[in-house]
Design a protein around this motif. Structure first.
Motif: not given
Lengths: 477, 477
Positions: A405-432
């Motif tokens: 679980v990623a609660n913010n972008y820093d956590q998200f990056k750490e998860i992804i960089n460690s090779g895991y899948w990240a699950i998170a609340k996301f606004c689904c903005d296309e540019a994002a």
């Protein structure tokens, strides 16, 4: 007969491991044109089994097979703008025949929505003629820049289903039903656990109202889209002016779906189960389920006798098997069976035979079992079932262990960089999504259905906007 | 639901009859590009059955399925000159992708000898690696000027087998074996009698040493080549520099074969059995063997009950069937079943049910049978067998009746002009064949094996030169 070459370990270099095992396992050879591959008997045997099994499931819900042309005239493709834009840079184009220029260009189909659209137009008049639930098993071509055997090749084989219906409800129901068929098949036969979900707007199929997907996790934790089912709404039927008289005798555009799985599934299978000795094929999909290996047959005539007897016994119980009676060493034969991923091997040698036994070796755990000849059928059946379940369970554990679980972008990056899948609340903005991909290499895989992972945050991990959408991101194939 | 349209009679105009029945019988629709067709569920169902049955026969003799790419790079195709010349004017050529010109052109495969040649090159080292007996079920494309649904379309589906062997003897044996498999299949399943034989030099496959063929006679007495098996000698293996170390440890080129049947078989089937009411599908290849037709179901609830009961009974005995419970008239339902060529229909109505009976109607003879419900399974099995045999026997009689001996060119012309096949002593001069074709429209079909027709003359009917070669000529598809 070729020598077996050393396989790079998964830990050392997963990509190199992959190309090592598919070549050593005689799954494929590179074709004479770039980005093309040859399916050798083993990989095509798996695909043949996939086709046979899935086709039976399709037929149970009324799917009928058809076959539409390979070539799309330029004028036809231009009818659905959203759709064509997505594929345009990848379209292989026939411009001449026998050295002479053609009056109109033709594209090799990258998918067949427009061909089915043009076909359906003339097939229906009233609600009585609906639904049309068609499928085809064909080759398609997309001129990809980077290719990878089975996973991304310019030409690939797939089934593509295309349907039209009287009502939105019926079409949406079929979209869901097909995702369920794919899920059961991929999990029960290929032993690949998947996450079911819906693609974000950014990742949905060009021209679809929405896209459902099943996502699998490879051994290097990268995601692989294993099958998709699209609800097309009236997008294609309007573009192609397909109409029917409804029960109120009014003209209406029918509601469409399309859905497909491809030879990528072979890549998924290899990267889900394979180990440093080679590929591992789940028993329920294996063209050869048991290798019967004769050892020192020249020293005891019973070796050949028992080998044939067991082969016939398995054969008559619908367990496919092959005898290896070559004059290679015992070690070579075992390694050869392992590298080809045969789920189980039976070794028959003079010493075991003295006590009326043979040795069974599982490909998944490499465990050995000394088995009395009279028990061979029962034990083989039981082990094949165990292997199938074990492969699935191992992959399932890995999948669940590696989603964080990623609660913010820093956590998200750490998860992804460690090779895991990240699950998170996301606004689904296309540019994002574009930004996230650029910065981390991860793409949104899906908004998962029924996944039992709790996310405390009420805000988008990226924009911090309030949202209740949950999205899985990962690096992917 | 579409109305059934009037079918032109065979006598009136056979070509028009053909296009009438394939469209009314829902076998095909024209594709969006010229010369292409769409296989609808019924015709693709037949092709699926052909594939399933033939594939099993292939596997019995060790054939393995593979899949090679669709595109042939220009440089590769140029390696076999004889071969390329034959196909050159028909090659669809990919010259650009996404609007950009490619550095090298690619041809859509018209057949795959050169692709297999290039593949085989890297697959073998010594005699231990031989034979390779491979096959693929794929689409190929030849840009034909005149097309005719199923018989001659730009794109068609086929299986193409390609093999290489240690010895000439083994390769020649396989060439013969494959012709025998085709013969049995076409006669036993499609109920099409054929003449087996060898093509003349003029008509053999470009690049082959010799070509075996099976030739069938359509209802308009034109010939149709239903399958071919080619002995390729070392022609392709030399051109592609494919070598192996033989038992004497010397480098040698292996001996090749190739063989194929295509979706033309659907055309052959339609034109062999169809009548003025529509197509007739032999039971052993029919996707739907029995139509169960409910009549006046609103007047007696037992109609639906018995219809379902019979459907389940047939289903559980592997007899495929479909229920027609639409609200159309009895006459429409019967005609609809007939036009789709379903071998047998069972009509279930209140009047028959009073005496616990239903009515069976054969598609081939249109004979009706009142059958007690308890006898339905046995009678259905028996009738399906009868229909299969009757279709074959009728076609066999027609074939034998319509081959006439020609002792000189005048006789020959009269025979051909009257629409028959001519059998004659022929010198097999290639220029003579060109002349004969130009003057009469007939081509040599084959030098028949084991055909029990006596020819008294010792001289060629055309050149009057002494010869012992016997050749069949006919107009053909």
């Amino acid at each position: 007969m070729k020598k077996l070459e050393k396989i790079t370990t998964q830990e050392e270099n997963f990509a190199k491991w992959y190309t090592d095992v598919i070549q050593n396992g005689d799954l494929m050879a590179y074709g004479s044109s770039k980005g093309s591959i040859i399916f050798k008997p083993l990989s095509f045997g798996i695909w043949d089994n996939i086709r046979l099994i899935l086709d039976k499931e399709f037929k149970k819900i009324g799917v009928k097979n058809v076959n539409l042309p390979l070539l799309i005239p330029e004028s036809l493709l231009n009818k659905e703008k959203n759709h064509i834009e997505g594929f345009n840079p990848e379209l292989a184009t026939v411009t001449e025949v026998g050295g002479k220029k053609l009056a109109e260009k033709f594209f090799i189909r990258p998918t067949s929505e427009v061909l089915f659209g043009d076909f359906f137009k003339n097939e229906i008049e009233s609600y009585n003629d609906l639904p049309l639930i068609y499928n085809q098993w064909v080759n398609v071509l997309r001129w990809e820049k980077t290719t990878n055997p089975f996973l991304r090749t310019r030409e690939f084989l797939w089934q593509e289903g295309h349907t039209i219906h009287n009502s939105q409800k019926e079409a949406e129901l079929l979209t869901t039903k097909m995702l369920d068929i794919y899920t059961s098949f991929v999990q029960d036969y290929l032993a690949i656990p998947v996450i079911k979900g819906q693609k974000t707007e950014h990742e949905k199929f060009a021209g679809a109202t929405y896209t459902y997907t099943i996502e699998a996790m490879m051994k290097d934790k990268k995601a692989l889209q294993a099958g998709t089912s699209h609800y097309l709404g009236q997008n294609f039927t309007k573009a192609f002016d397909i109409t029917f008289k409804n029960k109120e005798n009014k003209l209406e555009n029918p509601y469409g779906t399309s859905w497909g799985v491809s030879t990528r599934l072979l890549g998924a299978l290899i990267m889900t189960h394979g180990d440093d000795r080679g590929i591992i094929i789940p028993p329920k999909i294996a063209p050869v389920q048991v290798d019967i290996i004769e050892l020192f047959a020249n020293k005891d005539p019973r070796v050949k006798e028992v080998s044939l007897q067991i082969s016939n016994l398995l054969e008559s119980n619908a367990i496919s098997n092959e005898i290896d009676n070559s004059n290679k060493s015992a070690g070579f034969k075992a390694a050869n069976s392992e590298i080809h991923g045969t789920p189980l091997r039976i070794e028959i040698g003079p010493r075991d035979l003295e006590s009326n036994c043979v040795t069974l070796v599982r490909r998944d755990t490499l465990q050995k079992y000394q088995v009395t000849i009279s028990d061979i059928l029962e034990t083989t059946k039981k082990l094949l079932e165990d292997i199938q379940n074990n492969l699935f369970n191992q992959a399932k554990l890995r999948l669940l262990d590696n989603i964080k679980v990623a609660n913010n972008y820093d956590q998200f990056k750490e998860i992804i960089n460690s090779g895991y899948w990240a699950i998170a609340k996301f606004c689904c903005d296309e540019a994002a999504e574009d930004e996230i991909k650029k910065e981390t290499g991860a793409t949104s895989r899906c908004m998962p259905f029924n996944l039992d992972i709790e996310i405390q945050s009420n805000n988008c991990f990226y924009s911090n906007r309030k949202t209740d959408k949950i999205v899985i991101f990962a690096k992917s194939y």
